[in-house]
Design an enzyme around this catalytic site. Structure first.
Site, mmCIF file in Angstrom:
data_model
loop_
_atom_site.group_PDB
_atom_site.id
_atom_site.type_symbol
_atom_site.label_atom_id
_atom_site.label_comp_id
_atom_site.label_asym_id
_atom_site.label_seq_id
_atom_site.Cartn_x
_atom_site.Cartn_y
_atom_site.Cartn_z
ATOM 1 N N HIS A 1 -2.209 -1.074 -4.694
ATOM 2 C CA HIS A 1 -3.655 -1.056 -4.931
ATOM 3 C C HIS A 1 -4.141 0.383 -4.903
ATOM 4 O O HIS A 1 -3.376 1.314 -4.643
ATOM 5 C CB HIS A 1 -4.396 -1.910 -3.893
ATOM 6 C CG HIS A 1 -4.238 -1.432 -2.482
ATOM 7 N ND1 HIS A 1 -4.817 -2.052 -1.404
ATOM 8 C CD2 HIS A 1 -3.554 -0.381 -1.955
ATOM 9 C CE1 HIS A 1 -4.510 -1.416 -0.290
ATOM 10 N NE2 HIS A 1 -3.740 -0.394 -0.602
ATOM 11 N N SER B 1 0.822 -1.193 0.000
ATOM 12 C CA SER B 1 0.000 0.000 0.000
ATOM 13 C C SER B 1 0.865 1.256 0.000
ATOM 14 O O SER B 1 1.673 1.457 -0.899
ATOM 15 C CB SER B 1 -0.940 -0.045 1.210
ATOM 16 O OG SER B 1 -1.910 0.968 1.155
#
Length: 279
Positions: free
Chosen positions: A208, A183
């Site tokens: 993501h 992330s």
């Protein structure tokens, strides 16, 4: 610690990531004896030497520290002590004795221009990292800084703050990923200085779109949703710039959680080289 080799030339890797063994140091923990055994594993399996009634115990371990002969075996009862913790809190950081006095391990890394993020990137973590970056830049504008990452993510705005500071200061900031870099941690890994972004062979990278949660009335939710979409577009643009990949391909990768091995992260352009270990 095994010697480190890399697919990049050794002279291109900052000297601060090369480690040497140092002599055994005696470290004294001022903590409750019942808590000690459950917390020793956090220091890599320390061996209990003795323990008295008050709960003050001594442990001995061969430390792997950055640097050279400045780290010597502590002499006297006060060498290598850890400041006693309050209540049930564990001691924050062991200290080692140097010719300049006693320093905790975080300070030892700092003196070698090394910063480590191994937790959720919160505003408090961002404040610490940014203050370290600015201080190191003020001390020496010509020497590189190395940022180690074993981070599962965090606040997007705290991550942006760290990234902006990395790019604002004059010293080059290299990055090394190991363990899980996911992330927002992956943004910092890929956002390091080009040619100085490394990953250990067992590193797992995950990218993501940013996670969001909407609360409030419909108008508030609409504004929050727009902000989330803007953040996603910004992150996709950043990854495209970091990797040289087309924006459409990056958007396909970040549509859902995309887990990458170290080799896949190298192929995608998130890192520039892999640091090979003996295993």
């Amino acid at each position: 610690m095994a010697p480190i080799a890399t697919s990049a030339s050794l002279h291109s890797i900052p000297a601060s990531i090369r480690t040497r063994s140092v002599p055994h140091s005696s470290i004294s923990f001022g903590c409750n004896s019942n808590l000690a055994n459950s917390r020793l594993s956090a220091f890599g399996g320390l061996h209990v030497q003795n323990c008295n009634v008050s709960g003050s115990l001594k442990v001995e371990k061969s430390l792997q520290c950055h640097g050279s002969s400045m780290y010597q075996k502590g002499a006297g009862a006060g060498a290598g002590t850890v400041v006693a913790a309050k209540g049930d809190n564990p001691p924050i950081m062991p200290v080692v004795t140097t010719p300049d006095g006693q320093m905790d391990l975080s300070t030892v890394l700092f003196r070698n221009r090394t910063i480590y993020i191994g937790q959720f990137i919160s505003p408090q973590v961002a404040q610490r990292v940014i203050s370290q970056l600015l201080t190191l830049a003020a001390i020496d504008v010509h020497s590189d800084i190395l940022l180690y990452l074993n981070c599962i993510g965090g606040s997007i705005y705290s991550t942006f703050a760290i990234y902006d500071c990395m790019k604002w200061i004059k010293p080059r900031v290299g990055t090394v990923g190991f363990g899980s870099v996911a992330s927002q941690g992956a943004i910092l890994l890929a956002g390091g200085e080009k040619g100085m972004r490394y990953a250990m062979p067992n590193t797992r990278v995950m990218i993501h779109q940013p996670q969001t949660g909407f609360v409030g009335d419909s108008e508030a939710v609409r504004h929050q949703m727009n902000a989330g979409l803007q953040n996603r577009h910004r992150i996709d643009m950043m990854y495209s710039a970091f990797t040289g990949q087309p924006l459409e391909k990056v958007q396909g990768y970040t549509e859902r959680d995309r887990f990458l091995t170290a080799g896949e992260a190298l192929d995608f352009g998130l890192v520039d080289a892999l640091l090979d270990t003996v295993h």
